[in-house]
Design an enzyme around this catalytic site. Sequence first.
Site, PDB file in Angstrom:
ATOM      1  N   PRO A   2      55.356  -2.634 -16.946  1.00 52.55           N
ATOM      2  CA  PRO A   2      56.908  -2.870 -16.501  1.00 52.55           C
ATOM      3  C   PRO A   2      57.881  -2.441 -17.389  1.00 52.55           C
ATOM      4  O   PRO A   2      57.830  -2.725 -18.706  1.00 52.55           O
ATOM      5  CB  PRO A   2      56.915  -4.576 -16.749  1.00 52.55           C
ATOM      6  CG  PRO A   2      55.379  -4.709 -16.567  1.00 52.55           C
ATOM      7  CD  PRO A   2      54.610  -3.793 -17.242  1.00 52.55           C
ATOM      8  N   GLU A   3      58.874  -1.638 -17.022  1.00 50.31           N
ATOM      9  CA  GLU A   3      59.991  -1.284 -17.676  1.00 50.31           C
ATOM     10  C   GLU A   3      61.334  -1.876 -16.987  1.00 50.31           C
ATOM     11  O   GLU A   3      61.065  -2.765 -16.257  1.00 50.31           O
ATOM     12  CB  GLU A   3      60.076   0.233 -17.970  1.00 50.31           C
ATOM     13  CG  GLU A   3      58.846   0.957 -18.328  1.00 50.31           C
ATOM     14  CD  GLU A   3      58.835   2.699 -18.572  1.00 50.31           C
ATOM     15  OE1 GLU A   3      59.885   3.148 -18.606  1.00 50.31           O
ATOM     16  OE2 GLU A   3      57.605   3.093 -18.411  1.00 50.31           O
TER      17      GLU A   3
END
Length: 316
Positions: A2-3
């Site tokens: 997750p960015e």
Amino acid sequence: MPELPEVETIRRELEPALAGRRITGVELARPDIVGWPGPAVFARQATGRRIDGLDRRGKYLILRLDTGGPGRREATPSARSRGGVPSGSRTELPARAAPAVPGAGGELVIHLRLSGHLRVLPARAAPERFERARFRLSGGRALVFIEPRALGRLYLVEAGRYPAALGGMLRMGPEPVSRGFTAAFLARRLAGRKAAVKVLLLDQQTCCGVGNIYSDEALFRAGVRPDRPAGSLSPAEVRRLAAALRRVLRDGIRWCGTTLEDDRYRRPDRQAGSFQRHLHAYGRAGEPCRRPGCHVTIRAARFGNRGSCYCPGCQH
DNA sequence: CTTGTGTCCTGTAGGC
DNA sequence: TGCCTACAGGACACAA
């Protein structure tokens, strides 16, 4: 992993399910995923508080909590253990009123790191594989934190008052999808630096929310090799890079994030994101460049102890 | 201040 | 089959 686009997608999709709910109990299957304060204090002070809304800063997801002050409903103590859970593998903490925290409410800060997931499930649902924490909510549901690698962290702080463990929150640069993120800002961050531009892009003080996927994609779009000394970029290249970062992150949000085969990221409802269909560099080592007219093979390399992919034909 | 390295953590993939 | 190692990655601590 997750960015920014993945965390923003999670924020948008969880907010309707969480806003207005009250945390009625906290179960920590793995107390060590609490980064601040200690796990017992964390659980006690989170319990009974209402979630007013969800924010995001970089890769951090923030659940805005009420003050836990006057008018707060006493939480229902629940020592009832859920069926099928081996006792002892799970720290069941009594729900008790937390001392009122002075000031503007609290923040439950969540960092998913590499493999963290959040799901909203019926409160009594069987434990998920790799479940690390469960927040029981008013309304009969629960927010479940799932994190195979156990690197993700939960923090509970007074709004805006971040301990050293969350110091990155204060040093973080402007949101790259906001107006505050300008070519001039990026130029200041890169000027005079010898480190590879890729390494600096991953620095959250430069471009918060960017990780390995979106930095590779932004460099591809800007036509800049990841190993270029940051200070060697021309003003035009810096402008292209700033614009590419903003666009690639916005595109990532539009496509609800990147879900790869390893499934390290999925939307809270378990749907996949679809930005993986738009990747040009990340994870494509050995495959031909997708830019029309360019058939150069995407190359893999390591800078700053991190894998990178780039097109030697498009990036200079 | 800058830069590089080690650490955390654990599932997965590859070698033999 | 099964053990072993390397690897992945973000953020932080620490050394030079």
